[in-house]
Scaffold this motif. Sequence first.
Motif, mmCIF file in Angstrom:
data_model
loop_
_atom_site.group_PDB
_atom_site.id
_atom_site.type_symbol
_atom_site.label_atom_id
_atom_site.label_comp_id
_atom_site.label_asym_id
_atom_site.label_seq_id
_atom_site.Cartn_x
_atom_site.Cartn_y
_atom_site.Cartn_z
ATOM 1 N N ALA A 15 0.839 -1.206 0.000
ATOM 2 C CA ALA A 15 0.000 0.000 0.000
ATOM 3 C C ALA A 15 0.869 1.249 0.000
ATOM 4 C CB ALA A 15 -0.933 0.001 1.209
ATOM 5 N N ILE A 20 -1.582 3.645 -1.839
ATOM 6 C CA ILE A 20 -2.975 3.273 -1.572
ATOM 7 C C ILE A 20 -3.231 3.359 -0.078
ATOM 8 C CG2 ILE A 20 -4.657 1.383 -1.639
ATOM 9 C CD1 ILE A 20 -3.143 0.340 -4.121
ATOM 10 N N ASN A 22 -4.623 2.286 3.339
ATOM 11 C CA ASN A 22 -5.044 1.038 3.958
ATOM 12 C C ASN A 22 -5.665 1.322 5.317
ATOM 13 O OD1 ASN A 22 -5.281 -1.793 3.590
ATOM 14 N ND2 ASN A 22 -3.714 -2.106 5.144
ATOM 15 N N SER A 59 -7.486 -2.869 2.586
ATOM 16 C CA SER A 59 -8.612 -2.058 2.127
ATOM 17 C C SER A 59 -9.090 -2.628 0.794
ATOM 18 C CB SER A 59 -8.171 -0.604 1.945
ATOM 19 O OG SER A 59 -7.220 -0.505 0.890
ATOM 20 N N ALA A 61 -9.358 -1.212 -2.044
ATOM 21 C CA ALA A 61 -8.460 -0.776 -3.124
ATOM 22 C C ALA A 61 -7.160 -1.572 -3.114
ATOM 23 C CB ALA A 61 -8.167 0.715 -2.996
ATOM 24 N N LYS A 64 -7.786 -5.165 -4.317
ATOM 25 C CA LYS A 64 -7.906 -5.184 -5.774
ATOM 26 C C LYS A 64 -6.537 -5.085 -6.431
ATOM 27 C CE LYS A 64 -10.309 -3.052 -9.625
ATOM 28 N NZ LYS A 64 -11.280 -2.052 -10.069
ATOM 29 N N ALA A 65 -5.687 -4.212 -5.894
ATOM 30 C CA ALA A 65 -4.355 -3.990 -6.471
ATOM 31 C C ALA A 65 -3.480 -5.235 -6.393
ATOM 32 C CB ALA A 65 -3.666 -2.824 -5.780
#
Length: 73
Positions: A15, A20, A22, A59, A61, A64-65
């Motif tokens: 992250a 991103i 978290n 998280s 996102a 997904k990453a």
Amino acid sequence: MKHFTMRELIKSPTAQRLGISNEPTEAVKANLTALVEHILDPLREAWGAPIVVTSGYRSPALNKAVHGAASSQ
């Protein structure tokens, strides 16, 4: 939370590297706290040695990453 911290449960080098967030919601924090108090801390006490958490929370996102399961809890 005796043996674990929220910080270690949400820490993610991936992250950080990808920029991103978290950060869990308050509801997720409550669930993580319950997990630690009812499962992880008693497990640590029974085991008698440190337990390393490598992925306590992702998280949506971040999940997904890293191509995590869409149904991941």
